[in-house]
Design an enzyme around this catalytic site. Structure first.
Site, PDB file in Angstrom:
ATOM      1  N   ASP A   1       1.798  -4.949   1.331  1.00 54.12           N
ATOM      2  CA  ASP A   1       0.627  -3.484   1.352  1.00 54.12           C
ATOM      3  C   ASP A   1       0.519  -3.970   0.100  1.00 54.12           C
ATOM      4  O   ASP A   1      -0.291  -4.687  -0.871  1.00 54.12           O
ATOM      5  CB  ASP A   1       0.271  -2.624   1.775  1.00 54.12           C
ATOM      6  CG  ASP A   1       1.068  -1.854   2.111  1.00 54.12           C
ATOM      7  OD1 ASP A   1       2.182  -1.525   0.415  1.00 54.12           O
ATOM      8  OD2 ASP A   1       1.879  -0.725   2.991  1.00 54.12           O
TER       9      ASP A   1
ATOM     10  N   LYS B   1      -3.701  -1.345   3.670  1.00 55.47           N
ATOM     11  CA  LYS B   1      -4.710  -0.819   4.279  1.00 55.47           C
ATOM     12  C   LYS B   1      -5.214   0.151   3.022  1.00 55.47           C
ATOM     13  O   LYS B   1      -4.640  -0.207   1.714  1.00 55.47           O
ATOM     14  CB  LYS B   1      -3.465  -0.182   4.292  1.00 55.47           C
ATOM     15  CG  LYS B   1      -2.725   0.707   5.750  1.00 55.47           C
ATOM     16  CD  LYS B   1      -1.957   0.763   6.506  1.00 55.47           C
ATOM     17  CE  LYS B   1      -0.956   1.379   8.284  1.00 55.47           C
ATOM     18  NZ  LYS B   1      -0.017   1.902   7.485  1.00 55.47           N
TER      19      LYS B   1
ATOM     20  N   MET C   1      -3.775  10.156  -1.010  1.00 52.76           N
ATOM     21  CA  MET C   1      -4.614   9.885  -0.036  1.00 52.76           C
ATOM     22  C   MET C   1      -5.937  11.417   0.271  1.00 52.76           C
ATOM     23  O   MET C   1      -6.310  11.534   1.866  1.00 52.76           O
ATOM     24  CB  MET C   1      -4.223   9.377   1.689  1.00 52.76           C
ATOM     25  CG  MET C   1      -3.020   9.222   1.612  1.00 52.76           C
ATOM     26  SD  MET C   1      -2.258   8.156   2.265  1.00 52.76           S
ATOM     27  CE  MET C   1      -0.930   9.133   3.174  1.00 52.76           C
TER      28      MET C   1
HETATM   29  N1  SAH Z   1       4.371   5.737  -0.103  1.00 50.52           N
HETATM   30  C1  SAH Z   1       3.354   5.505  -1.784  1.00 50.52           C
HETATM   31  C2  SAH Z   1       2.636   6.241  -1.106  1.00 50.52           C
HETATM   32  C3  SAH Z   1       1.639   5.833  -0.319  1.00 50.52           C
HETATM   33  S1  SAH Z   1       0.348   6.394   0.185  1.00 50.52           S
HETATM   34  C4  SAH Z   1       3.973   6.554  -2.882  1.00 50.52           C
HETATM   35  O1  SAH Z   1       5.438   6.895  -3.212  1.00 50.52           O
HETATM   36  O2  SAH Z   1       3.616   6.190  -4.118  1.00 50.52           O
HETATM   37  C5  SAH Z   1      -0.579   5.922  -0.686  1.00 50.52           C
HETATM   38  C6  SAH Z   1      -1.492   6.855  -1.979  1.00 50.52           C
HETATM   39  O3  SAH Z   1      -0.511   6.916  -2.720  1.00 50.52           O
HETATM   40  C7  SAH Z   1      -2.538   6.874  -2.181  1.00 50.52           C
HETATM   41  O4  SAH Z   1      -3.755   6.927  -1.667  1.00 50.52           O
HETATM   42  C8  SAH Z   1      -2.392   7.562  -3.481  1.00 50.52           C
HETATM   43  O5  SAH Z   1      -2.977   8.876  -2.941  1.00 50.52           O
HETATM   44  C9  SAH Z   1      -0.848   7.363  -3.831  1.00 50.52           C
HETATM   45  N2  SAH Z   1      -1.018   6.437  -4.872  1.00 50.52           N
HETATM   46  C10 SAH Z   1      -0.125   5.469  -4.940  1.00 50.52           C
HETATM   47  N3  SAH Z   1       0.016   4.833  -6.065  1.00 50.52           N
HETATM   48  C11 SAH Z   1      -0.891   4.525  -6.657  1.00 50.52           C
HETATM   49  C12 SAH Z   1      -1.604   4.632  -8.123  1.00 50.52           C
HETATM   50  N4  SAH Z   1      -0.877   3.476  -8.241  1.00 50.52           N
HETATM   51  N5  SAH Z   1      -1.847   5.410  -8.761  1.00 50.52           N
HETATM   52  C13 SAH Z   1      -3.098   6.832  -7.077  1.00 50.52           C
HETATM   53  N6  SAH Z   1      -2.107   6.870  -6.644  1.00 50.52           N
HETATM   54  C14 SAH Z   1      -1.545   6.117  -6.180  1.00 50.52           C
END
Ligand code: SAH
Length: 501
Positions: free
Chosen positions: A35, A57, A173
């Site tokens: 994704d 998404k 998010m």
């Molecule tokens: N599984 C992921 C999170 C998925 S939910 C994890 O562990 O990081 C998706 C949300 O994660 C995004 O809306 C944002 O808030 C955050 N996110 C993920 N990667 C990011 C990044 N490189 N920079 C900022 N926010 C990030």
């Protein structure tokens, strides 16, 4: 053959923030389902025949419903395939990895989960914010900001508890609900002046961090047009950023560096730039053209029985050779008596994907090393087949011919890729390209030919770095101003020319 699914955490974005196990899963996959938040550069590590399925998404607009993603993963595994499901961060942190695992279990499909570095911790780290600190926070809470509309009647989140724990709060998010989040926390007693950090595209070259306070953060975010993916960090650990920010202080942080790729790959340059925090933009100026109706190759394949060695020096050479075998209704067994040599680990992986473990793989990926490894075992009785590029270096063939019979067959050639014009112009129009590197005269010539002389003004604000006097002269002759020349003709010195301004 039994299929299997690996749910793999791809980390927060920085290319090297992936586990070794995750990398193995990418390399072994028959299908990769990925994704938006997983760094797409990982796909380059996959087998050449790996299938890629994007199920990205972008926050509210779901490209594919979760049920469909589950279906794809399960079906591919049932076909006997190794499926690697790449997810940004950690698969179990708001990644719906648990749900995917449940479906697989219910359908009797074998699966494993490979944890990843979650953005909720690693993203803060790259912004200079430790999620806990003895003087600031002795707990942390990772919360979804993707609130349901009806949270008044049916509160998913205990705002009172969150406002009063004293621990660091991290919302994922949450951009769209920032107003609600800050208002709820203030209402439940969190001080208005609590520091808040908004970290967008954490750990990436385009990382952006905005600091505010709880009562002003919503306004700030609107003004600064903050968009997902963004982490919202609430707590006094945010103040440590001034001291602990290492990533944004890297010498090339925020710099876009265009690399015109030549025949000799530019991967070590790319890697060095990334290590220094820069954003390498690779521009392939050359493409591979297979020699069609290759009667010479067919002839040698028919006579494979006379050969004792097959030397393959690139992925292209591997693909063309094995495709030809297949076309001639032969397979890997035709090579049962032949020792197969790869020029490096990447080529060896391609050979393995075709069902053969390479017998010889030099440690360093250069012709000289392959020659050293081979000369130990060759005798004058041996006969070597080398299907390779038309414009390849002479060294290997010449040296091996001193020992035994060597047959070189041209199977492809590299030619200028004029089809890249639009792609390159689009980058030059859209992004600020700080530097452009040229590692040979031919890359300058190709570059100018591809974009066209009339577009040279598009690079007038970019600093051109040349690898040496010959390349610089070619550039000047073509009306390309050279900003700086590397002291020596090495990748290290090109990087140095950029860093030491
Ligand atoms: N599984 C992921 C999170 C998925 S939910 C994890 O562990 O990081 C998706 C949300 O994660 C995004 O809306 C944002 O808030 C955050 N996110 C993920 N990667 C990011 C990044 N490189 N920079 C900022 N926010 C990030």
């Amino acid at each position: 053959m039994k299929g299997k699914v690996y749910l793999v955490g791809a980390g927060p974005g920085d290319y090297k923030l992936l586990t070794l196990k995750g990398l193995d899963c990418i390399r072994e996959a028959d299908v990769i389902v990925y994704d938006r938040l997983a760094n797409v550069n990982y796909l380059k590590e996959a087998k050449s025949n790996c299938e890629f399925i994007y199920v990205g998404k972008a926050s509210s607009q779901h490209t594919l419903p979760q049920e469909e993603i589950n279906r794809i993963i399960a079906d591919k595994a049932k076909e006997g395939k190794i499926v690697t499901r790449l997810k940004g961060g950690d698969p179990y942190v708001f990644g719906r990895g648990g749900e995917e695992g449940e479906v697989l279990k219910a359908e009797g499909i074998d699966f494993e989960v490979v944890p990843g570095i979650t953005s909720a911790i690693g993203g803060l780290c790259y912004a200079g914010i430790p999620i806990t600190h003895r003087d600031h926070a002795s707990s942390f809470h990772v919360v979804t900001g993707h609130l349901r509309a009806d949270d008044k009647e049916n509160p998913e989140i205990n705002w009172n508890a969150l406002a009063n724990t004293g621990g660091t709060l991290v919302f994922l998010m949450g951009v769209a609900n920032l107003k609600k989040i800050s208002e709820n926390l203030i209402k439940e007693g969190k001080p208005k002046d609590t520091p808040v950090a908004l970290i967008s595209w954490a750990t990436r070259p385009n990382q952006r961090v905005i600091i505010s306070t709880l009562d002003e953060v919503h306004e700030t975010a609107v003004r600064e047009k903050v968009k997902p993916p963004t982490l919202i960090v609430v707590g006094s650990v945010v103040n440590l950023r001034e001291t602990l920010n290492f990533f944004e202080n890297k010498p090339l942080f925020g710099k876009n560096i265009m690399i015109t790729r030549s025949r000799t790959q530019s991967s070590s340059l790319v890697e060095k730039i990334m290590d220094l925090g820069g954003n390498p933009i690779e521009i392939p100026t050359i493409k591979i053209e297979k020699i069609e109706n290759n009667v010479a190759l067919e002839q040698e394949i028919r006579e494979l029985k006379d050969y004792t060695y097959l030397v393959l020096t690139s992925k292209n050479a591997v693909d063309i050779f094995f495709d030809k075998l297949d076309e001639m209704e032969l397979d890997a067994r035709a090579l049962a008596h032949v020792k197969v040599c790869a020029i490096g680990a990447a080529t060896a992986r391609e050979i393995k994907a075709r069902g053969i473990r390479a017998d010889v793989i030099p440690k360093r990926f250069v012709a000289e090393e392959l020659y050293e490894a081979l000369k130990e075992q060759l005798t004058s009785e041996d006969k070597i087949l080398i299907p390779r590029a038309k414009n390849a270096r002479d060294f290997l063939v010449e040296k091996l011919r001193e020992i035994c019979e060597v047959k070189e067959v041209h199977t492809y050639e590299s030619v200028i890729d004029l089809s890249k014009k639009d792609e390159i112009l689009e980058i030059l129009n859209q992004e600020r390209v700080d530097y452009i590197t040229f590692a040979s005269s031919s890359t300058v010539k190709n570059f100018v030919e591809i974009i066209g002389e009339e577009n040279l003004d598009k690079i007038k604000n970019s600093k051109v770095i040349s690898i040496g006097p010959v390349t610089s002269k070619t550039a000047r002759d073509l009306n390309v101003d050279v900003y700086k020349e590397a002291e020596k003709a090495t990748i290290e010195k090109i990087v140095e020319a950029i860093v030491v301004e």
